[in-house]
Design an enzyme around this catalytic site. Structure first.
Site, PDB file in Angstrom:
ATOM      1  N   GLY A  88       0.812  -1.210   0.000  1.00 19.45           N
ATOM      2  CA  GLY A  88       0.000   0.000   0.000  1.00 19.45           C
ATOM      3  C   GLY A  88       0.848   1.263   0.000  1.00 19.45           C
ATOM      4  O   GLY A  88       0.505   2.265  -0.614  1.00 19.45           O
TER       5      GLY A  88
ATOM      6  N   ARG B  22       7.365   1.821   1.422  1.00 19.01           N
ATOM      7  CA  ARG B  22       7.636   0.390   1.503  1.00 19.01           C
ATOM      8  C   ARG B  22       8.033  -0.161   0.131  1.00 19.01           C
ATOM      9  O   ARG B  22       8.924  -0.994   0.017  1.00 19.01           O
ATOM     10  CB  ARG B  22       6.391  -0.324   2.015  1.00 19.01           C
ATOM     11  CG  ARG B  22       6.638  -1.767   2.258  1.00 19.01           C
ATOM     12  CD  ARG B  22       5.813  -2.275   3.397  1.00 19.01           C
ATOM     13  NE  ARG B  22       6.568  -2.264   4.632  1.00 19.01           N
ATOM     14  CZ  ARG B  22       6.058  -2.574   5.815  1.00 19.01           C
ATOM     15  NH1 ARG B  22       4.788  -2.882   5.907  1.00 19.01           N
ATOM     16  NH2 ARG B  22       6.813  -2.572   6.876  1.00 19.01           N
TER      17      ARG B  22
ATOM     18  N   ARG C  48       2.810  11.410  -8.491  1.00 21.04           N
ATOM     19  CA  ARG C  48       2.280  11.561  -7.128  1.00 21.04           C
ATOM     20  C   ARG C  48       3.171  10.923  -6.071  1.00 21.04           C
ATOM     21  O   ARG C  48       2.707  10.552  -4.991  1.00 21.04           O
ATOM     22  CB  ARG C  48       0.877  10.926  -6.989  1.00 21.04           C
ATOM     23  CG  ARG C  48      -0.181  11.669  -7.747  1.00 21.04           C
ATOM     24  CD  ARG C  48      -1.505  10.923  -7.701  1.00 21.04           C
ATOM     25  NE  ARG C  48      -2.485  11.654  -8.478  1.00 21.04           N
ATOM     26  CZ  ARG C  48      -3.556  12.248  -7.959  1.00 21.04           C
ATOM     27  NH1 ARG C  48      -3.811  12.177  -6.687  1.00 21.04           N
ATOM     28  NH2 ARG C  48      -4.383  12.909  -8.738  1.00 21.04           N
TER      29      ARG C  48
ATOM     30  N   ARG D  53      -0.714  -8.331  -4.288  1.00 20.23           N
ATOM     31  CA  ARG D  53      -0.780  -7.339  -3.216  1.00 20.23           C
ATOM     32  C   ARG D  53      -0.081  -7.894  -1.986  1.00 20.23           C
ATOM     33  O   ARG D  53      -0.301  -9.055  -1.607  1.00 20.23           O
ATOM     34  CB  ARG D  53      -2.238  -7.013  -2.903  1.00 20.23           C
ATOM     35  CG  ARG D  53      -2.435  -6.375  -1.548  1.00 20.23           C
ATOM     36  CD  ARG D  53      -3.768  -5.678  -1.386  1.00 20.23           C
ATOM     37  NE  ARG D  53      -4.151  -5.529   0.003  1.00 20.23           N
ATOM     38  CZ  ARG D  53      -3.579  -4.696   0.883  1.00 20.23           C
ATOM     39  NH1 ARG D  53      -2.569  -3.933   0.508  1.00 20.23           N
ATOM     40  NH2 ARG D  53      -3.995  -4.630   2.124  1.00 20.23           N
ATOM     41  N   ILE D  54       0.755  -7.080  -1.367  1.00 28.36           N
ATOM     42  CA  ILE D  54       1.437  -7.473  -0.132  1.00 28.36           C
ATOM     43  C   ILE D  54       1.116  -6.407   0.915  1.00 28.36           C
ATOM     44  O   ILE D  54       1.722  -5.343   0.917  1.00 28.36           O
ATOM     45  CB  ILE D  54       2.963  -7.615  -0.360  1.00 28.36           C
ATOM     46  CG1 ILE D  54       3.494  -6.505  -1.280  1.00 28.36           C
ATOM     47  CG2 ILE D  54       3.302  -8.967  -0.967  1.00 28.36           C
ATOM     48  CD1 ILE D  54       4.986  -6.536  -1.464  1.00 28.36           C
TER      49      ILE D  54
ATOM     50  N   SER E 278      -1.169  -5.319   4.864  1.00 33.95           N
ATOM     51  CA  SER E 278      -1.397  -5.699   6.256  1.00 33.95           C
ATOM     52  C   SER E 278      -2.904  -5.760   6.470  1.00 33.95           C
ATOM     53  O   SER E 278      -3.681  -5.179   5.706  1.00 33.95           O
ATOM     54  CB  SER E 278      -0.754  -4.693   7.209  1.00 33.95           C
ATOM     55  OG  SER E 278      -1.392  -3.454   7.060  1.00 33.95           O
TER      56      SER E 278
ATOM     57  N   GLU F 175      -9.001  -5.855   5.428  1.00 25.39           N
ATOM     58  CA  GLU F 175      -8.064  -4.931   4.787  1.00 25.39           C
ATOM     59  C   GLU F 175      -8.903  -4.057   3.864  1.00 25.39           C
ATOM     60  O   GLU F 175     -10.116  -3.999   4.047  1.00 25.39           O
ATOM     61  CB  GLU F 175      -6.908  -5.697   4.106  1.00 25.39           C
ATOM     62  CG  GLU F 175      -7.314  -6.824   3.171  1.00 25.39           C
ATOM     63  CD  GLU F 175      -7.644  -6.341   1.792  1.00 25.39           C
ATOM     64  OE1 GLU F 175      -8.861  -6.322   1.475  1.00 25.39           O
ATOM     65  OE2 GLU F 175      -6.744  -6.012   1.008  1.00 25.39           O
ATOM     66  N   MET F 176      -8.298  -3.371   2.905  1.00 22.63           N
ATOM     67  CA  MET F 176      -9.105  -2.396   2.175  1.00 22.63           C
ATOM     68  C   MET F 176      -8.921  -2.412   0.655  1.00 22.63           C
ATOM     69  O   MET F 176      -9.345  -1.474  -0.023  1.00 22.63           O
ATOM     70  CB  MET F 176      -8.812  -0.976   2.727  1.00 22.63           C
ATOM     71  CG  MET F 176      -9.047  -0.888   4.233  1.00 22.63           C
ATOM     72  SD  MET F 176      -8.848   0.768   4.919  1.00 22.63           S
ATOM     73  CE  MET F 176     -10.383   1.518   4.408  1.00 22.63           C
ATOM     74  N   GLU F 177      -8.302  -3.449   0.092  1.00 20.60           N
ATOM     75  CA  GLU F 177      -7.956  -3.396  -1.343  1.00 20.60           C
ATOM     76  C   GLU F 177      -8.244  -4.648  -2.167  1.00 20.60           C
ATOM     77  O   GLU F 177      -8.470  -4.566  -3.370  1.00 20.60           O
ATOM     78  CB  GLU F 177      -6.456  -3.067  -1.507  1.00 20.60           C
ATOM     79  CG  GLU F 177      -6.044  -1.666  -1.101  1.00 20.60           C
ATOM     80  CD  GLU F 177      -5.783  -1.517   0.385  1.00 20.60           C
ATOM     81  OE1 GLU F 177      -5.687  -2.563   1.079  1.00 20.60           O
ATOM     82  OE2 GLU F 177      -5.698  -0.381   0.884  1.00 20.60           O
TER      83      GLU F 177
ATOM     84  N   SER G 180      -1.386  -7.346  11.283  1.00 20.70           N
ATOM     85  CA  SER G 180      -0.725  -6.291  12.068  1.00 20.70           C
ATOM     86  C   SER G 180      -1.414  -6.075  13.404  1.00 20.70           C
ATOM     87  O   SER G 180      -0.811  -5.558  14.342  1.00 20.70           O
ATOM     88  CB  SER G 180      -0.726  -4.981  11.281  1.00 20.70           C
ATOM     89  OG  SER G 180      -2.046  -4.648  10.911  1.00 20.70           O
ATOM     90  N   ASP G 181      -2.694  -6.452  13.496  1.00 25.23           N
ATOM     91  CA  ASP G 181      -3.419  -6.265  14.747  1.00 25.23           C
ATOM     92  C   ASP G 181      -4.616  -7.208  14.790  1.00 25.23           C
ATOM     93  O   ASP G 181      -5.061  -7.698  13.761  1.00 25.23           O
ATOM     94  CB  ASP G 181      -3.886  -4.801  14.883  1.00 25.23           C
ATOM     95  CG  ASP G 181      -4.636  -4.317  13.661  1.00 25.23           C
ATOM     96  OD1 ASP G 181      -4.051  -4.313  12.556  1.00 25.23           O
ATOM     97  OD2 ASP G 181      -5.813  -3.968  13.782  1.00 25.23           O
TER      98      ASP G 181
ATOM     99  N   ARG H 146       6.536  -6.059  12.978  1.00 21.06           N
ATOM    100  CA  ARG H 146       5.880  -5.854  11.676  1.00 21.06           C
ATOM    101  C   ARG H 146       6.895  -5.968  10.552  1.00 21.06           C
ATOM    102  O   ARG H 146       6.648  -6.585   9.530  1.00 21.06           O
ATOM    103  CB  ARG H 146       5.220  -4.469  11.631  1.00 21.06           C
ATOM    104  CG  ARG H 146       3.790  -4.475  12.075  1.00 21.06           C
ATOM    105  CD  ARG H 146       3.032  -3.279  11.527  1.00 21.06           C
ATOM    106  NE  ARG H 146       3.578  -1.999  11.942  1.00 21.06           N
ATOM    107  CZ  ARG H 146       3.395  -1.472  13.133  1.00 21.06           C
ATOM    108  NH1 ARG H 146       2.673  -2.084  14.046  1.00 21.06           N
ATOM    109  NH2 ARG H 146       3.918  -0.308  13.447  1.00 21.06           N
TER     110      ARG H 146
HETATM  111  N1  HPA Z   1      -9.023  -2.501   8.935  1.00 22.30           N
HETATM  112  C1  HPA Z   1      -8.683  -2.259   7.682  1.00 22.30           C
HETATM  113  N2  HPA Z   1      -7.454  -2.391   7.230  1.00 22.30           N
HETATM  114  C2  HPA Z   1      -6.487  -2.776   8.086  1.00 22.30           C
HETATM  115  C3  HPA Z   1      -6.786  -3.041   9.419  1.00 22.30           C
HETATM  116  C4  HPA Z   1      -8.110  -2.901   9.864  1.00 22.30           C
HETATM  117  O1  HPA Z   1      -8.445  -3.114  11.029  1.00 22.30           O
HETATM  118  N3  HPA Z   1      -5.611  -3.402  10.019  1.00 22.30           N
HETATM  119  C5  HPA Z   1      -4.654  -3.358   9.079  1.00 22.30           C
HETATM  120  N4  HPA Z   1      -5.180  -2.978   7.903  1.00 22.30           N
END
Ligand code: HPA
Length: 241
Positions: free
Chosen positions: A26, A30, A49, A93-94, A96, A185-187, A209-210, A223
């Site tokens: 992302g 990185r 950008r 995609r790599i 978290s 995640e978001m992608e 990551s969490d 991480r």
């Molecule tokens: N939500 C969305 N994306 C993330 C999260 C999360 O809790 N943790 C790491 N990427």
């Protein structure tokens, strides 16, 4: 290999090209770090950008790395342009992700065999039903083999690609959890849909990551270490495609 020199969001630097496989973290910083740590004969191929894209050699094979930015609109744009205008065949995609399952822990790796989503991205394809965004089976199989070789702790299943990091709905995660979704995640979902539409191949893999269930978090050092293992899995996969 490249077919175009410039699109609204990518402009090839002089002599630059994208390899057939692009690794996508992302974060642009990185992407730059991966390129500098792992690739030889490195060349910056895009810097529109500040989304730095590099092509270099890994174990003698060309591989590219470029950031996706955060969220489905952003990876949607970059993956669309790479697949449709720059001759890219595979995007890995790599990222978290935050897990919503108790048996998945921080530092584990999750492979998105499928990607559920709360976004309306799929509706833009005007399908009369619900599309199921999935990883390319061949890319997934190779990546799982490489993860096993490295002795990584990994899980294969559904991700949730969410439009919100700061969601307001407290019942959302428990509902996805009940359906066995591994992590948020978001992608991934947008990447999988663009790959399907372009008849190309994609895989999303994430380090945890969490934990949204136990509150477990990783330190920056942890991480980095787990990311290093995922990087090696992704690079070893890329050169086998
Ligand atoms: N939500 C969305 N994306 C993330 C999260 C999360 O809790 N943790 C790491 N990427």
């Amino acid at each position: 290999m490249s077919e175009m020199k410039s699109t609204p969001h990518i402009k090839l630097e002089e002599g630059g090209y994208f390899a057939k496989t692009v690794l996508m973290p992302g974060d642009p910083l990185r992407s730059s770090k991966i390129a500098h740590d792992y690739l030889e004969d490195l060349k910056l191929v895009n810097n529109v950008r500040g989304v730095q894209g590099y092509t270099g050699l890994y174990k003698g094979e060309p591989v590219s790395v470029m950031a996706s930015g955060m969220g489905m609109p952003s990876i949607g744009i970059y993956s669309y342009e790479l697949f449709n205008f720059f001759g890219v065949e595979n995007i890995i995609r790599i990222g978290s992700a935050g897990t919503i399952q108790e048996n998945i822990h921080v530092r584990d790796i999750v492979f998105g065999q499928g990607a559920c989503t709360d976004s309306r991205y799929a509706e833009t394809f005007k399908l009369q039903g619900t599309f199921a965004p999935i990883a390319d089976f061949g890319v997934l199989s190779v990546a799982v083999e490489e993860a096993s070789k490295l002795g990584a702790t990994y899980h294969v299943g559904n991700l949730l690609s969410s439009d919100v990091f700061y969601g307001d709905n407290t019942t959302a995660n428990p509902a996805w959890q009940k359906m066995g979704v591994m992590a948020i995640e978001m992608e991934a979902a947008a990447l999988y849909m663009n790959a399907a539409r372009a008849k190309k191949k994609a895989l999303a893999m994430c380090t945890i990551s969490d934990s949204l269930v136990t509150g477990e978090v990783t330190t920056a050092e942890e991480r980095q270490n787990s990311f290093t293992q995922m990087m090696e899995i992704a690079l070893n996969t890329a050169i086998r495609l």
